[in-house]
Design a protein around this motif. Structure first.
Motif: not given
Length: 345
Positions: A175-188
């Motif tokens: 969850g932390r890495i998603i927030l630190e590295t992604c800007a959109t749902v597609d990135d996630a």
């Protein structure tokens, strides 16, 4: 009833500096004492090899590796112990609850777990070296239970099952890495297809483009679907589900009855009011609601409440990103249990 509180922490700087500051803050705290005591009671049933962990962090979140180094230096602990307590790589997780509902411009979440695992820390972090700024409650200091980043990407995760764990990160760190590295749902979605998973969870993400995905992830596969509601069972990876899903399906039905016709405030009340059927008091079963959060990607605001039947504290993350510190120091509430939190008992 137990009185509980969450401390608000705010930091702008490099990941190493952030790690050092966190290590200094918890060095003589109950959080660290209780974490160490837990390993005296139950020996870890896993082994974290430092080089393997470093390789995984350097690929997906090198800044967080620097944060762990800062914690190591502040705490004076061997890196193997830092990784065991704060690395969230190859450690084991326990069953939990959790419910999530999203609208076009909001995500509301109940975090259901055992109080003794709860940090009681709500973090604002704006890195100056790499990665996105994040707001949200922490899990084991370095992880995040849910949250939102500076781009308005909101994230929460729900437990599914813990059979046949793999070699990878657990939910708090993913969850932390998603927030630190992604800007959109597609990135996630792309990240979750690449990152190694320790356990089986659904990750729910909403961005400023009004897109919501439920990303079902296990060590054996990842599938994404569009949905605005999620509890504790897979819809696509059904072969990964636990056998007993009655309560998960009951909560999902209650939420879906309101889906698409409810305001953010109405969704918060659905989740947080004790008489609506979604809020849970099952603390001894690792499935009691500790906090209810809401995130607003377009406004970049966040709501937070401890315990049930509460009005949320509202944080203006957009203002904080412009340099305006939050004045509030802590949030207080009560839980219908005699169990204590790790920061208070």
């Amino acid at each position: 009833m137990t009185k509980v509180h969450t401390d608000i922490t705010q930091f702008r700087g490099s990941h190493y500096e952030f790690g050092y500051a966190q290590g200094t803050a918890i060095k003589d705290s109950l959080i660290l004492k209780n974490r160490r005591d837990s390993w005296r009671i139950r020996k870890p049933r896993f082994e974290t090899i430092e080089q393997d962990a470093k390789h995984a962090f350097m690929r997906f979140a090198p800044g967080i590796w620097e944060e762990l180094l800062g914690m190591r230096d502040a705490l004076g602990m061997p890196m193997t112990e830092v990784l065991r307590d704060f690395g969230h790589y190859r450690v084991n997780t326990t069953p939990s609850g959790c419910s999530i509902l999203t609208g076009n411009d909001f995500m509301v979440r109940n975090y259901d777990y055992h109080p003794k695992t709860y940090d009681g820390r709500y973090s604002f972090f704006q890195p100056t070296d790499q990665g996105h700024a994040i707001i949200g409650p922490t899990s084991r200091v370095t992880g995040r239970m849910d949250g939102m980043n500076e781009h308005g990407l909101a994230m929460g995760y729900n437990f599914m099952q813990r059979r046949k764990p793999g070699d990878g990160f657990v939910c708090h760190m993913i969850g932390r890495i998603i927030l630190e590295t992604c800007a959109t749902v597609d990135d996630a979605v792309q990240l979750l297809k690449e990152i190694p998973h320790r356990g089986s969870f659904s990750y729910i993400v909403l961005d400023r483009h009004e897109e919501t995905y439920v990303i079902e992830a296990s060590p054996r596969g990842v599938e994404a679907r569009k949905s605005r509601a999620c509890t504790n069972h897979f819809e696509l990876l059904k072969h990964e589900n636990r056998h007993h899903l009655d309560d998960s399906k009951r909560r999902l039905n209650l939420i879906q009855e309101q889906e698409g016709q409810i305001s953010a405030h109405g969704a918060f009340r659905l989740m947080n009011d004790k008489d609506r059927g979604v809020f849970a008091d099952l603390y001894k079963s690792w499935a009691g609601t500790i906090h209810t959060t809401a995130y607003f990607p377009k406004e970049r605001k966040a709501w937070f409440a401890l315990g049930g039947n509460q009005e949320p504290v509202i944080f203006d993350f957009a203002s904080w990103l412009r340099g305006e510190d939050v004045a509030i120091k802590s949030v207080h509430g009560t839980l219908d249990t005699e169990l204590g939190l790790s920061n208070a008992d």
